[in-house]
Design a protein around this motif. Structure first.
Motif, PDB file in Angstrom:
ATOM      1  N   GLU A 117      -9.086   2.813 -57.076  1.00 38.45           N
ATOM      2  CA  GLU A 117      -9.998   3.179 -56.097  1.00 38.45           C
ATOM      3  C   GLU A 117     -10.748   2.255 -55.225  1.00 38.45           C
ATOM      4  O   GLU A 117     -11.007   2.484 -54.192  1.00 38.45           O
ATOM      5  CB  GLU A 117     -11.046   4.085 -56.944  1.00 38.45           C
ATOM      6  CG  GLU A 117     -10.500   5.506 -57.610  1.00 38.45           C
ATOM      7  CD  GLU A 117     -11.519   5.795 -58.674  1.00 38.45           C
ATOM      8  OE1 GLU A 117     -12.423   5.289 -59.164  1.00 38.45           O
ATOM      9  OE2 GLU A 117     -10.958   6.855 -59.153  1.00 38.45           O
ATOM     10  N   THR A 120      -7.844  -0.281 -52.523  1.00 37.38           N
ATOM     11  CA  THR A 120      -7.092   0.650 -51.513  1.00 37.38           C
ATOM     12  C   THR A 120      -6.491  -0.479 -50.524  1.00 37.38           C
ATOM     13  O   THR A 120      -5.308  -0.348 -50.018  1.00 37.38           O
ATOM     14  CB  THR A 120      -7.743   1.677 -51.100  1.00 37.38           C
ATOM     15  OG1 THR A 120      -8.857   1.355 -50.428  1.00 37.38           O
ATOM     16  CG2 THR A 120      -8.121   2.651 -52.127  1.00 37.38           C
ATOM     17  N   LEU A 213      -4.411   9.416 -62.861  1.00 42.72           N
ATOM     18  CA  LEU A 213      -4.188   9.131 -61.452  1.00 42.72           C
ATOM     19  C   LEU A 213      -3.780  10.455 -60.909  1.00 42.72           C
ATOM     20  O   LEU A 213      -4.076  11.168 -59.834  1.00 42.72           O
ATOM     21  CB  LEU A 213      -3.088   8.005 -61.218  1.00 42.72           C
ATOM     22  CG  LEU A 213      -2.959   7.716 -59.612  1.00 42.72           C
ATOM     23  CD1 LEU A 213      -4.060   6.607 -59.249  1.00 42.72           C
ATOM     24  CD2 LEU A 213      -1.628   6.869 -59.526  1.00 42.72           C
ATOM     25  N   TYR A 217      -5.604  12.629 -58.031  1.00 39.52           N
ATOM     26  CA  TYR A 217      -5.113  13.038 -56.693  1.00 39.52           C
ATOM     27  C   TYR A 217      -3.753  13.981 -56.726  1.00 39.52           C
ATOM     28  O   TYR A 217      -3.504  14.392 -55.702  1.00 39.52           O
ATOM     29  CB  TYR A 217      -4.439  11.501 -56.356  1.00 39.52           C
ATOM     30  CG  TYR A 217      -5.608  10.686 -56.189  1.00 39.52           C
ATOM     31  CD1 TYR A 217      -6.379  10.753 -55.109  1.00 39.52           C
ATOM     32  CD2 TYR A 217      -5.783   9.460 -57.013  1.00 39.52           C
ATOM     33  CE1 TYR A 217      -7.549   9.679 -54.926  1.00 39.52           C
ATOM     34  CE2 TYR A 217      -6.901   8.581 -56.913  1.00 39.52           C
ATOM     35  CZ  TYR A 217      -7.694   8.814 -55.869  1.00 39.52           C
ATOM     36  OH  TYR A 217      -8.756   7.689 -55.564  1.00 39.52           O
ATOM     37  N   GLN A 220       1.344  10.395 -57.538  1.00 39.66           N
ATOM     38  CA  GLN A 220       1.396   8.979 -56.997  1.00 39.66           C
ATOM     39  C   GLN A 220       1.328   9.123 -55.321  1.00 39.66           C
ATOM     40  O   GLN A 220       0.678   8.619 -54.569  1.00 39.66           O
ATOM     41  CB  GLN A 220       2.495   8.112 -57.515  1.00 39.66           C
ATOM     42  CG  GLN A 220       2.118   7.970 -59.025  1.00 39.66           C
ATOM     43  CD  GLN A 220       2.629   6.481 -59.307  1.00 39.66           C
ATOM     44  OE1 GLN A 220       2.330   5.562 -58.840  1.00 39.66           O
ATOM     45  NE2 GLN A 220       3.557   6.309 -60.241  1.00 39.66           N
ATOM     46  N   TYR A 223      -1.665  10.076 -54.082  1.00 37.92           N
ATOM     47  CA  TYR A 223      -2.565   9.107 -53.908  1.00 37.92           C
ATOM     48  C   TYR A 223      -2.351   7.860 -52.744  1.00 37.92           C
ATOM     49  O   TYR A 223      -3.377   7.604 -51.995  1.00 37.92           O
ATOM     50  CB  TYR A 223      -2.557   8.137 -55.312  1.00 37.92           C
ATOM     51  CG  TYR A 223      -3.067   6.788 -55.199  1.00 37.92           C
ATOM     52  CD1 TYR A 223      -4.326   6.673 -55.418  1.00 37.92           C
ATOM     53  CD2 TYR A 223      -2.209   5.681 -55.071  1.00 37.92           C
ATOM     54  CE1 TYR A 223      -5.043   5.308 -55.178  1.00 37.92           C
ATOM     55  CE2 TYR A 223      -2.723   4.553 -55.030  1.00 37.92           C
ATOM     56  CZ  TYR A 223      -4.146   4.334 -55.182  1.00 37.92           C
ATOM     57  OH  TYR A 223      -4.642   2.943 -55.102  1.00 37.92           O
ATOM     58  N   ALA A 227      -5.788   8.129 -50.799  1.00 40.59           N
ATOM     59  CA  ALA A 227      -6.464   6.927 -50.800  1.00 40.59           C
ATOM     60  C   ALA A 227      -6.286   5.837 -50.057  1.00 40.59           C
ATOM     61  O   ALA A 227      -6.967   5.241 -49.611  1.00 40.59           O
ATOM     62  CB  ALA A 227      -6.358   6.511 -52.418  1.00 40.59           C
TER      63      ALA A 227
END
Length: 251
Positions: A117, A120, A213, A217, A220, A223, A227
């Motif tokens: 987080e 990024t 994760l 989200y 992946q 994410y 993110a």
């Protein structure tokens, strides 16, 4: 395949090649993407340095804090590769000083989520560097376990490698732990870390992190989109074009 490469000073340098997609038709191309403990331990004009240069690496990504690189050294400069320091961890924590009763799975999975987080910008740039290189690359942190393991998990996931193999890759640091721990003790006047789990890489850590994760989200890929602000389909396509090859067939 034997993923660890035999360096004297490096204990956790390994090839991410050989992991296969779930259908068994493709595998990560050997000799193209490596992960490692601190490359600051390399010394020019030694067998280790010659071995490192022989791999044809063109991109070195250092995931440590700048102060870590200053204190422990960075990879020696060489015209054959570029070096980037991308510190993905924004909240340093003293892992070896944790109390003995702290369970590694929940504790480290929570730290990894903080990195996911907070870091990024740096994670995004690391993925871009890995995706766009058409030559071997390596990324590393201090021990090659936590920050390096987290980036390896993300890259492998985007390549379509399943969670079982991602977790297996993470746990391979256990093979390097005795040497990594010996180095740690040398740097700390022969003392042992307070936390008995320091430098261990149990399966529970990676599984809890991947679950966390996904819970936050969705996947992946989500994410990467939500993110990191990247198009996961474009990124995955580029990574797969550069890093996957047909898996060898038996016989």
């Amino acid at each position: 395949m034997d993923r660890h490469l035999s360096f004297e000073a490096l204990h956790n340098f390994r090839d991410l090649g050989g992991y296969t997609t779930p259908d068994g038709r493709q595998r990560v191309r050997p000799g193209r993407l490596f992960r490692s403990d601190s490359l600051g331990k390399l010394i020019p004009d030694t067998p280790d340095w010659d071995l490192f240069l022989s791999l044809g690496i063109r991109t070195v990504i250092d995931l440590r804090h700048p102060w870590e690189a200053d204190r422990a050294g960075r990879v020696p400069a060489h015209p054959s590769f570029t070096y980037r320091n991308l510190s993905i961890e924004h909240r340093p924590y003293d892992q070896p000083a944790q109390a003995p009763d702290v369970e590694p799975g929940p504790y480290l999975a929570e730290r990894y989520m903080e990195v996911a987080e907070d870091g990024t910008q740096e994670i995004r740039e690391a993925l871009r560097l890995i995706a766009r290189t058409d030559a071997p690359a390596v990324f590393h942190c201090a021990s090659g376990k936590d920050r390096t393991g987290q980036l390896a998990a993300l890259v492998l996931g985007l390549l379509g490698i399943d969670d079982d193999q991602i977790t297996e890759d993470y746990t391979r640091t256990e093979l390097a732990r005795p040497a990594l721990l010996a180095d740690w003790r040398t740097r700390h006047n022969g003392d042992s870390p307070t936390w008995p789990h320091h430098l261990h890489a149990p399966e529970s850590v990676m599984r809890l992190y991947l679950t966390a994760l996904t819970t936050r989200y969705g996947s992946q890929e989500a994410y990467v989109e939500k993110a990191l602000g990247l198009d996961p389909e474009t990124l995955s396509t580029t990574l797969r074009a550069n890093l996957l090859e047909p898996a060898p067939t038996a016989g």
